[in-house]
Scaffold this motif. Structure first.
Motif, PDB file in Angstrom:
ATOM      1  N   LEU A  62       0.827  -1.210   0.000  1.00  0.00           N
ATOM      2  CA  LEU A  62       0.000   0.000   0.000  1.00  0.00           C
ATOM      3  C   LEU A  62       0.862   1.261   0.000  1.00  0.00           C
ATOM      4  O   LEU A  62       0.612   2.208  -0.756  1.00  0.00           O
ATOM      5  N   THR A  65       2.642   2.697  -3.254  1.00  0.00           N
ATOM      6  CA  THR A  65       1.868   3.299  -4.335  1.00  0.00           C
ATOM      7  C   THR A  65       2.033   4.815  -4.320  1.00  0.00           C
ATOM      8  O   THR A  65       2.410   5.414  -3.310  1.00  0.00           O
ATOM      9  N   LEU A  67      -0.360   6.890  -4.529  1.00  0.00           N
ATOM     10  CA  LEU A  67      -1.437   7.480  -3.729  1.00  0.00           C
ATOM     11  C   LEU A  67      -0.974   7.758  -2.306  1.00  0.00           C
ATOM     12  O   LEU A  67      -1.226   8.826  -1.754  1.00  0.00           O
ATOM     13  N   SER A  68      -0.299   6.774  -1.691  1.00  0.00           N
ATOM     14  CA  SER A  68       0.178   6.973  -0.330  1.00  0.00           C
ATOM     15  C   SER A  68       1.296   8.004  -0.286  1.00  0.00           C
ATOM     16  O   SER A  68       1.385   8.804   0.651  1.00  0.00           O
ATOM     17  N   VAL A  73      -3.401   8.435   2.100  1.00  0.00           N
ATOM     18  CA  VAL A  73      -3.406   7.148   2.802  1.00  0.00           C
ATOM     19  C   VAL A  73      -4.821   6.763   3.208  1.00  0.00           C
ATOM     20  O   VAL A  73      -5.197   5.587   3.178  1.00  0.00           O
ATOM     21  N   GLU A  75      -7.564   7.294   1.640  1.00  0.00           N
ATOM     22  CA  GLU A  75      -8.270   6.705   0.498  1.00  0.00           C
ATOM     23  C   GLU A  75      -7.898   5.231   0.338  1.00  0.00           C
ATOM     24  O   GLU A  75      -8.765   4.392   0.057  1.00  0.00           O
ATOM     25  N   LEU A  76      -6.625   4.902   0.496  1.00  0.00           N
ATOM     26  CA  LEU A  76      -6.200   3.505   0.365  1.00  0.00           C
ATOM     27  C   LEU A  76      -6.783   2.636   1.470  1.00  0.00           C
ATOM     28  O   LEU A  76      -7.255   1.520   1.220  1.00  0.00           O
ATOM     29  N   LYS A  79     -10.367   1.989   0.819  1.00  0.00           N
ATOM     30  CA  LYS A  79     -10.591   1.082  -0.317  1.00  0.00           C
ATOM     31  C   LYS A  79     -10.344  -0.375   0.080  1.00  0.00           C
ATOM     32  O   LYS A  79     -11.045  -1.279  -0.385  1.00  0.00           O
ATOM     33  N   PHE A  80      -9.365  -0.608   0.947  1.00  0.00           N
ATOM     34  CA  PHE A  80      -9.006  -1.979   1.332  1.00  0.00           C
ATOM     35  C   PHE A  80      -9.322  -2.245   2.798  1.00  0.00           C
ATOM     36  O   PHE A  80      -8.662  -3.069   3.443  1.00  0.00           O
ATOM     37  N   GLN A 142      -5.462  -6.212  -7.146  1.00  0.00           N
ATOM     38  CA  GLN A 142      -5.947  -4.862  -7.420  1.00  0.00           C
ATOM     39  C   GLN A 142      -4.821  -3.834  -7.368  1.00  0.00           C
ATOM     40  O   GLN A 142      -4.868  -2.816  -8.070  1.00  0.00           O
ATOM     41  N   LEU A 143      -3.810  -4.094  -6.564  1.00  0.00           N
ATOM     42  CA  LEU A 143      -2.706  -3.152  -6.446  1.00  0.00           C
ATOM     43  C   LEU A 143      -1.832  -3.109  -7.700  1.00  0.00           C
ATOM     44  O   LEU A 143      -0.929  -2.280  -7.785  1.00  0.00           O
ATOM     45  N   PHE A 148      -2.912   3.221  -9.205  1.00  0.00           N
ATOM     46  CA  PHE A 148      -2.168   3.359  -7.962  1.00  0.00           C
ATOM     47  C   PHE A 148      -0.741   3.828  -8.193  1.00  0.00           C
ATOM     48  O   PHE A 148      -0.007   4.062  -7.231  1.00  0.00           O
TER      49      PHE A 148
END
Length: 207
Positions: A62, A65, A67-68, A73, A75-76, A79-80, A142-143, A148
């Protein structure tokens, strides 16, 4: 996705799937060595270590990515969230079952004991384990999505925009209150000025 990101993802995904396979093997083997306390203890230790490392690797995936790295963070995690919750639940249930079964074995090593509570805990642990395998594998796959690993500048700009919107939303009541206060001060100031002018005019008329 860059080559570095592809290599890092392959290493994380391969290791994560290997840890899942090791956990599945441990779940299958412990019944064969249930009467041997030392081997059972070794299997339980390997299984718990695999679960802890799989959770650590998932968080590493995570945080690798874009995004982080852009600060999204939350949002991630959102999502998971179910993958994380089920993984923690499965780890807790596994630790509880392992501790209980080892305690029963040490007290009566030659007796095959399955109390009703242990049977229920074993059943719940296995069901949650199946859900964990599905969610964990789906999350790792998905990652691999390119979203991402998008361009960091765009993500940073989006993050700054959302931050400014949040600041504006938080400060909007304060700005409104200040504007309302200024309006009242202006109104009462004008009223006081008019009263002062009228008093001054009345004094001049008297004189």
């Amino acid at each position: 996705m860059s080559r570095a990101s592809v290599g890092r993802y392959r290493w994380l995904s391969g290791t994560s799937f290997g840890l899942l396979l090791a956990d599945l093997i441990c779940n299958s083997l412990f019944l064969l060595f249930y009467h041997d306390t030392l081997i059972t203890l070794l299997i339980y230790i390997i299984q718990d270590v695999c679960l802890v490392f799989s959770l650590i690797l998932f968080f590493l995936a995570l945080f690798s990515t874009s995004l982080s790295q852009a600060g999204l963070v939350g949002e991630l995690v959102h999502k998971f969230q179910w993958c994380i919750i089920v993984a923690v639940m499965y780890l807790g249930l596994s630790l509880g079952f392992h501790s209980w079964s080892l305690e029963q074995q040490w007290q009566k090593p030659k007796v095959y004991i399955w109390a009703p509570g242990m049977v229920a805990l074993f059943t719940v642990q296995r069901v949650v384990g199946g859900v964990h395998y599905y969610l964990y594998k789906r999350a790792i796959l998905q990652l691999s999505n390119k979203e991402f690993y998008a361009k960091k500048l765009l993500l940073v700009a989006s993050n700054i925009k959302e931050t400014l919107i949040q600041i504006a939303q938080k400060t909007e009541p304060i700005v409104t209150s200040l504007a309302f206060l200024m309006l009242h001060l202006t109104f009462y100031g004008n009223l006081a000025l008019k009263i002062w002018i009228q008093d001054l005019a009345e004094k001049n008329n008297i004189n």
